[in-house]
Design a protein around this motif. Structure first.
Motif, PDB file in Angstrom:
ATOM      1  N   GLY A  30       1.430  -1.149  -0.087  1.00 12.72           N
ATOM      2  CA  GLY A  30       0.343   0.307  -0.121  1.00 12.72           C
ATOM      3  C   GLY A  30       0.616   1.654   0.376  1.00 12.72           C
ATOM      4  N   ILE A  31      -0.230   2.343  -0.148  1.00 13.68           N
ATOM      5  CA  ILE A  31       0.128   3.794  -0.146  1.00 13.68           C
ATOM      6  C   ILE A  31       1.486   3.582   1.414  1.00 13.68           C
ATOM      7  CG2 ILE A  31       0.469   6.590   0.027  1.00 13.68           C
ATOM      8  CD1 ILE A  31       0.075   5.147  -2.896  1.00 13.68           C
ATOM      9  N   THR A  32       1.269   3.863   2.291  1.00 17.28           N
ATOM     10  CA  THR A  32       1.680   3.818   3.518  1.00 17.28           C
ATOM     11  C   THR A  32       2.863   2.688   4.115  1.00 17.28           C
ATOM     12  OG1 THR A  32      -0.459   4.247   4.513  1.00 17.28           O
ATOM     13  CG2 THR A  32       1.629   3.962   6.213  1.00 17.28           C
ATOM     14  N   GLY A  33       2.349   1.774   2.877  1.00 12.75           N
ATOM     15  CA  GLY A  33       3.697   0.981   3.778  1.00 12.75           C
ATOM     16  C   GLY A  33       5.061   0.842   2.688  1.00 12.75           C
ATOM     17  N   ARG A  34       4.701   1.526   1.160  1.00 11.17           N
ATOM     18  CA  ARG A  34       6.028   2.124   0.432  1.00 11.17           C
ATOM     19  C   ARG A  34       6.958   3.342   1.282  1.00 11.17           C
ATOM     20  NH1 ARG A  34       4.413   1.886  -5.552  1.00 11.17           N
ATOM     21  NH2 ARG A  34       6.881   2.724  -5.680  1.00 11.17           N
ATOM     22  N   HIS A  35       6.641   3.896   2.085  1.00  9.99           N
ATOM     23  CA  HIS A  35       6.705   5.762   2.900  1.00  9.99           C
ATOM     24  C   HIS A  35       7.149   6.375   3.750  1.00  9.99           C
ATOM     25  CE1 HIS A  35       6.219   5.889  -2.338  1.00  9.99           C
ATOM     26  NE2 HIS A  35       5.151   5.846  -1.867  1.00  9.99           N
ATOM     27  N   ASP A  36       6.347   5.045   5.086  1.00  8.43           N
ATOM     28  CA  ASP A  36       6.153   5.882   6.187  1.00  8.43           C
ATOM     29  C   ASP A  36       7.250   6.248   7.346  1.00  8.43           C
ATOM     30  OD1 ASP A  36       6.624   2.910   6.021  1.00  8.43           O
ATOM     31  OD2 ASP A  36       4.575   2.183   7.323  1.00  8.43           O
ATOM     32  N   GLN A  37       8.577   5.660   6.230  1.00 10.53           N
ATOM     33  CA  GLN A  37       9.415   5.571   7.050  1.00 10.53           C
ATOM     34  C   GLN A  37      10.344   6.714   6.746  1.00 10.53           C
ATOM     35  OE1 GLN A  37       9.734   3.927   9.809  1.00 10.53           O
ATOM     36  NE2 GLN A  37       8.167   2.604   9.569  1.00 10.53           N
ATOM     37  N   GLU A  38       9.417   7.320   5.048  1.00 11.71           N
ATOM     38  CA  GLU A  38      11.136   7.968   4.421  1.00 11.71           C
ATOM     39  C   GLU A  38      10.375   9.599   4.651  1.00 11.71           C
ATOM     40  OE1 GLU A  38      14.169   8.514   1.895  1.00 11.71           O
ATOM     41  OE2 GLU A  38      12.666   6.508   1.477  1.00 11.71           O
ATOM     42  N   ILE A  39      11.793  10.582   4.190  1.00 10.36           N
ATOM     43  CA  ILE A  39      11.120  11.973   4.649  1.00 10.36           C
ATOM     44  C   ILE A  39      11.635  12.453   3.497  1.00 10.36           C
ATOM     45  CG2 ILE A  39      11.461  14.432   5.946  1.00 10.36           C
ATOM     46  CD1 ILE A  39      11.181  13.028   8.203  1.00 10.36           C
ATOM     47  N   TYR A  40      10.456  12.301   2.560  1.00  9.67           N
ATOM     48  CA  TYR A  40      11.145  13.286   0.818  1.00  9.67           C
ATOM     49  C   TYR A  40      11.529  14.653   1.496  1.00  9.67           C
ATOM     50  CZ  TYR A  40       9.630   8.644  -1.420  1.00  9.67           C
ATOM     51  OH  TYR A  40       9.775   7.681  -0.392  1.00  9.67           O
ATOM     52  N   ASP A  41      13.244  15.063   0.682  1.00  9.14           N
ATOM     53  CA  ASP A  41      13.268  16.390  -0.197  1.00  9.14           C
ATOM     54  C   ASP A  41      11.689  16.637  -1.128  1.00  9.14           C
ATOM     55  OD1 ASP A  41      15.192  16.869   1.359  1.00  9.14           O
ATOM     56  OD2 ASP A  41      16.453  15.258   0.207  1.00  9.14           O
ATOM     57  N   VAL A  42      11.571  16.268  -1.431  1.00  7.57           N
ATOM     58  CA  VAL A  42      10.594  16.641  -2.507  1.00  7.57           C
ATOM     59  C   VAL A  42       9.430  15.627  -2.952  1.00  7.57           C
ATOM     60  CG1 VAL A  42      12.175  16.447  -4.319  1.00  7.57           C
ATOM     61  CG2 VAL A  42       9.715  18.085  -4.472  1.00  7.57           C
ATOM     62  N   VAL A  43       8.425  15.834  -2.682  1.00  2.00           N
ATOM     63  CA  VAL A  43       7.324  15.421  -3.282  1.00  2.00           C
ATOM     64  C   VAL A  43       6.625  15.915  -4.853  1.00  2.00           C
ATOM     65  CG1 VAL A  43       4.753  14.702  -3.128  1.00  2.00           C
ATOM     66  CG2 VAL A  43       6.471  13.808  -1.775  1.00  2.00           C
ATOM     67  N   GLY A  44       6.949  14.846  -5.776  1.00  2.00           N
ATOM     68  CA  GLY A  44       6.070  15.442  -7.299  1.00  2.00           C
ATOM     69  C   GLY A  44       4.154  15.856  -7.204  1.00  2.00           C
ATOM     70  N   ILE A  45       3.947  15.950  -7.525  1.00  2.00           N
ATOM     71  CA  ILE A  45       2.584  15.826  -8.086  1.00  2.00           C
ATOM     72  C   ILE A  45       2.205  16.118  -8.866  1.00  2.00           C
ATOM     73  CG2 ILE A  45      -0.277  16.550  -7.416  1.00  2.00           C
ATOM     74  CD1 ILE A  45       1.179  17.479  -4.523  1.00  2.00           C
ATOM     75  N   GLY A  46       1.871  15.604  -9.758  1.00  2.36           N
ATOM     76  CA  GLY A  46       1.806  14.543 -11.386  1.00  2.36           C
ATOM     77  C   GLY A  46       3.438  14.472 -11.364  1.00  2.36           C
ATOM     78  N   PHE A  47       2.734  13.957 -12.833  1.00  2.00           N
ATOM     79  CA  PHE A  47       3.951  13.040 -13.560  1.00  2.00           C
ATOM     80  C   PHE A  47       4.048  13.591 -15.194  1.00  2.00           C
ATOM     81  CE2 PHE A  47       7.945  10.494 -14.512  1.00  2.00           C
ATOM     82  CZ  PHE A  47       8.971  10.830 -13.912  1.00  2.00           C
ATOM     83  N   GLY A  48       3.765  14.005 -15.595  1.00  2.00           N
ATOM     84  CA  GLY A  48       3.480  15.230 -16.785  1.00  2.00           C
ATOM     85  C   GLY A  48       4.940  15.345 -17.175  1.00  2.00           C
TER      86      GLY A  48
END
Length: 450
Positions: free
Chosen positions: A2-20
């Protein structure tokens, strides 16, 4: 997972909303920054609503070409040595020699889309497709003080939800199709953004009468396509101007899309900004390439020679009413030439009426109150495309689009995509460095005046 399982341990420098293309170009810039500083790469992830990479798929009409040079790709203007350039793609596809022999500065739209897909494939591990960002909320890392982190709510295609944490977001959700007030898309009423899908759902013989509304490139291309694809059909072009206007792509006019023109616009006076739009709007808005105009006029002239007519240009005409009828869609047109009305019944009505720009407030919700606006109610944007905060936030919201008012005509276009994404990447890295310096070398508190 799931979404949480993949990312819950990470603090990203940037999250991109949209990938065009815009955030794909940002991913390239961040990747190349990481290659130069492998000991301290930028942590990033992107979420895209589509289930796979796609850019205006419904306008990949046969033989249509890009309106920009192949060198205005994802990276070349920022880094001519990039392995993500269009030339690198041609080399990887074993087609570089043939492209040069073709002697054309402008690749087909289909080929450029294949290039974008090729580049996007290199970031599969950093993109979650079929996932929609639903919210962006600020929080503090230590639970007190000024917000320095962002919580990004995400809903996956499988219905799972989760929260991803980042120090910055880059919003690139694309443009929103615009239809005239009171018009709703449906089986027989289409927006150009869904054209090829809708067209493919209909049997060609069912389309005996079609109409295209609009005065820009998409409207003209769709009109030409329908005329050629439906040799039995009546094709009407409903044009709000007196015929199509040519796009000015001459060298001096094209300078308005140069990277340096962004500074001229951003730091210019209001009078200078007004002049940009007044003199150069015809480089991109409601205009058509000369070859498409000539092709349509040639078809019209050939009909006159043959003494037949099924291609109709209704100039200075607006759509007044649209309603579903038993035999098709009833369209009432009103001409500005005397105000006379005309009624058509068509099997398909295509609105190539453009798009509304990116509005970050829709996504930011209550968080939007943290950001300043100008006298016209538009978001204030820093030169590095970061929203201006009203409350000293250290977390950032970057815009890839929706900044025409602050950065000029190329704000949402491919022309400046490589340099723009590079500037955003540089800003993210610089602010991260400054934040780390502040932590390791805190400023000593001033002595009390008491």
């Amino acid at each position: 997972m799931g979404i949480t399982g993949r990312h819950d341990q990470e603090i990203y420098d940037v999250v991109g909303i949209g990938f065009g293309p815009s955030n794909l170009s940002l991913a390239v810039a961040l990747e190349e920054h990481g290659a130069s500083t492998p000991q301290h790469p930028v942590r990033s992830h992107f979420f895209e609503r589509q289930t796979e990479f796609g850019w205006h798929r419904n306008m990949l009409l046969p033989s249509t070409t890009m309106q920009i040079s192949f060198l205005k790709d994802l990276a070349t203007f920022r880094n001519p040595m990039s392995r993500f350039s269009f030339v690198s793609y041609l080399h990887a596809s074993n087609r570089l020699v043939q492209f040069v022999n073709n002697q054309d500065f402008f690749p087909t739209r289909q080929e450029f889309h294949q290039y974008l897909e090729w580049a996007a494939a290199g970031f599969r591990d950093r993109v979650t497709y079929g996932a929609e960002v639903t919210s962006v909320r600020p929080r503090t890392e230590d639970g007190a003080g000024t917000p320095d982190l962002l919580e990004i709510g995400v809903r996956g295609g499988d219905g799972s939800t989760g929260v991803v944490t980042a120090r910055n977001v880059a919003i690139s959700t694309g443009l929103v199709p615009r239809l005239p007030e009171g018009v709703t898309a449906g089986e027989q009423v289409w927006h150009s953004s869904e054209f090829l899908t809708r067209f493919g759902e209909r049997a060609p013989e069912e389309l005996k009468s079609v109409a295209v509304v609009g005065a820009g490139q998409s409207a003209a291309e769709i009109t030409r396509f329908l005329y050629d694809a439906l040799p039995h059909a009546e094709v009407s072009a409903v044009i709000p101007s007196y015929g199509y206007s040519i796009a000015d792509d001459t060298p001096f006019a094209n300078q308005v899309f140069d990277p340096g023109a962004v500074d001229e616009y951003y730091f210019g006076t209001e009078q200078a900004r007004d002049a940009f739009w007044r003199y150069h709007r015809n480089t991109n808005y409601s205009v058509v390439d000369a070859d498409v105009i000539r092709a349509l006029y040639q078809r019209s002239y050939e009909e006159q020679v043959r003494g037949t007519r099924r291609l109709h240009f209704r100039n200075l005409t607006r759509v007044a009413e649209v309603e579903r009828a038993e035999s098709g869609t009833r369209v009432v047109l009103r001409s500005l030439l005397g105000g006379r009305a005309e009624e058509l019944t068509v099997d398909a009505l295509v609105f190539a009426t453009g798009y509304d720009g990116l509005d970050p407030a829709r996504l930011l919700g209550d968080f939007d109150r943290h950001f300043l606006r100008d006298a016209a109610g538009r978001h204030r944007v820093e030169r590095d495309y970061r929203l201006v905060s009203a409350s000293g936030l250290t977390c950032g919201v970057y815009l890839q689009g929706g900044t025409e008012h602050s950065h000029g005509l190329s704000s949402a276009l491919l022309s400046n995509i490589a340099v723009r994404s590079g500037e955003i990447a540089d800003s993210i890295v610089l602010r991260r460095t400054e934040r780390e310096l502040d932590r390791t070398c805190p400023t000593a508190e001033a002595p009390s005046a008491a």
